[in-house]
Design a protein around this motif. Structure first.
Motif, PDB file in Angstrom:
ATOM      1  N   GLU A 121      56.737  67.217  50.114  1.00 12.25           N
ATOM      2  CA  GLU A 121      56.997  68.580  49.421  1.00 12.25           C
ATOM      3  C   GLU A 121      56.571  69.818  50.003  1.00 12.25           C
ATOM      4  N   PRO A 163      71.023  65.461  38.451  1.00 11.20           N
ATOM      5  CA  PRO A 163      70.282  64.434  39.245  1.00 11.20           C
ATOM      6  C   PRO A 163      70.957  63.202  39.144  1.00 11.20           C
ATOM      7  N   LYS A 218      69.165  65.291  45.530  1.00  9.75           N
ATOM      8  CA  LYS A 218      67.755  65.768  45.957  1.00  9.75           C
ATOM      9  C   LYS A 218      67.546  67.241  45.516  1.00  9.75           C
ATOM     10  N   GLN A 248      66.064  68.233  42.258  1.00 11.06           N
ATOM     11  CA  GLN A 248      64.568  68.240  42.065  1.00 11.06           C
ATOM     12  C   GLN A 248      63.915  69.396  42.342  1.00 11.06           C
ATOM     13  N   HIS A 249      64.540  70.440  43.268  1.00 11.22           N
ATOM     14  CA  HIS A 249      63.929  71.502  43.246  1.00 11.22           C
ATOM     15  C   HIS A 249      64.789  72.586  42.562  1.00 11.22           C
TER      16      HIS A 249
END
Length: 261
Positions: free
Chosen positions: A37, A120, A215, A218-219
């Motif tokens: 992260e 997601p 992916k 997730q951000h």
């Protein structure tokens, strides 16, 4: 996790290395507790500064999606980076070697999205439905962090080692061709150095597009219509130097050629 000041300082180092075509010491050698992260946060700060300077985001690259690349790097987790408009070359181009550090070539397929794709829970079928067309592409790797001993954290922070891409001209919709069986014969100065088929990328190259949508979710992001997605290499990276002629034959999807000057 790294502090915001540490993240900003490393992003500054990488921006300077990009400007001077230099190489910096491994992040994980100096910050052994840095996390994945943290590395995406470093990449994000660097990305935002590039956009603020006038560069335009055109897509994203996925890396380390094949056994060939994982064995070549010792890293087993896929990663992603961003791509800007000034890094896209057409087949037949002369590529200025001085722009890059640790210059290598990877063989890939690129996908252009017809509509947004959000995680997601994105699947391969979702990705195939969102893709407008596939086109062959070569990725030019550009590593600003020393290669020896690097980890996934170092690679991600360095924008997943992305430097540029060279796009072919043959476009195919996912329903026109079995993308798993797209071949590649990669040559340097007339000698074949690497071969592979696109199924080496996660069993189907568009699987990487689904992975990326999940992916970035997730951000808090999604893949947008018109974005170019480099799906990951299905050969090992090939080193190139100034003066090298590179050619890759993708069979039914044509040929890409470029020269490093």
């Amino acid at each position: 996790m790294l502090s915001p000041d540490d993240i900003a300082a490393i992003a500054d180092e990488l921006a300077e290395a990009d400007r001077t075509h230099g190489v910096i010491p491994r992040i994980t050698a100096r910050y052994p507790d840095a996390t994945v992260e943290d590395s995406y946060a470093i990449q994000g700060v660097w990305r935002d500064r590039m956009i603020a300077s006038g560069r335009r985001l055109v897509g994203r690259k996925i890396g380390l999606t094949s056994k060939a690349m994982q064995q070549a790097t010792g890293i087993t987790e896929p990663d992603y980076g961003v791509m800007f408009d000034d890094t896209v070359f057409d087949s037949g181009s002369e590529i200025p070697t001085r722009r890059f550090s640790n210059v290598r070539i990877e063989v890939e397929l690129a996908f252009v999205l017809a509509r947004p794709l959000a995680g997601p829970d994105c699947t391969l079928d979702d990705a195939l439905d969102a893709i407008d067309y596939a086109v062959p592409a070569l990725e030019v790797l550009n590593s600003h962090i020393e290669l020896e001993g690097r980890t996934i954290v170092d690679t991600i922070a360095d924008n997943a080692a992305y430097g540029a891409m060279v796009l072919g001209t043959e476009r195919r919709r996912p329903d026109e061709i079995d993308l798993r069986w797209v071949p590649a014969l990669l040559s340097r100065n007339g000698e074949i150095e690497e071969t592979g088929v696109a199924a080496g990328v996660l069993g189907h190259p568009a699987t990487g597009v689904a992975w990326l949508a999940n992916k970035v979710a997730q951000h808090g992001a999604r893949l947008e219509a018109g974005e170019i997605i480099l799906a990951g290499s299905f050969t090992r990276p090939m080193w190139v130097s100034r003066g090298d002629e590179v050619r890759c034959d993708y069979g039914p999807m044509g040929v890409i050629a470029c020269r490093f000057v």
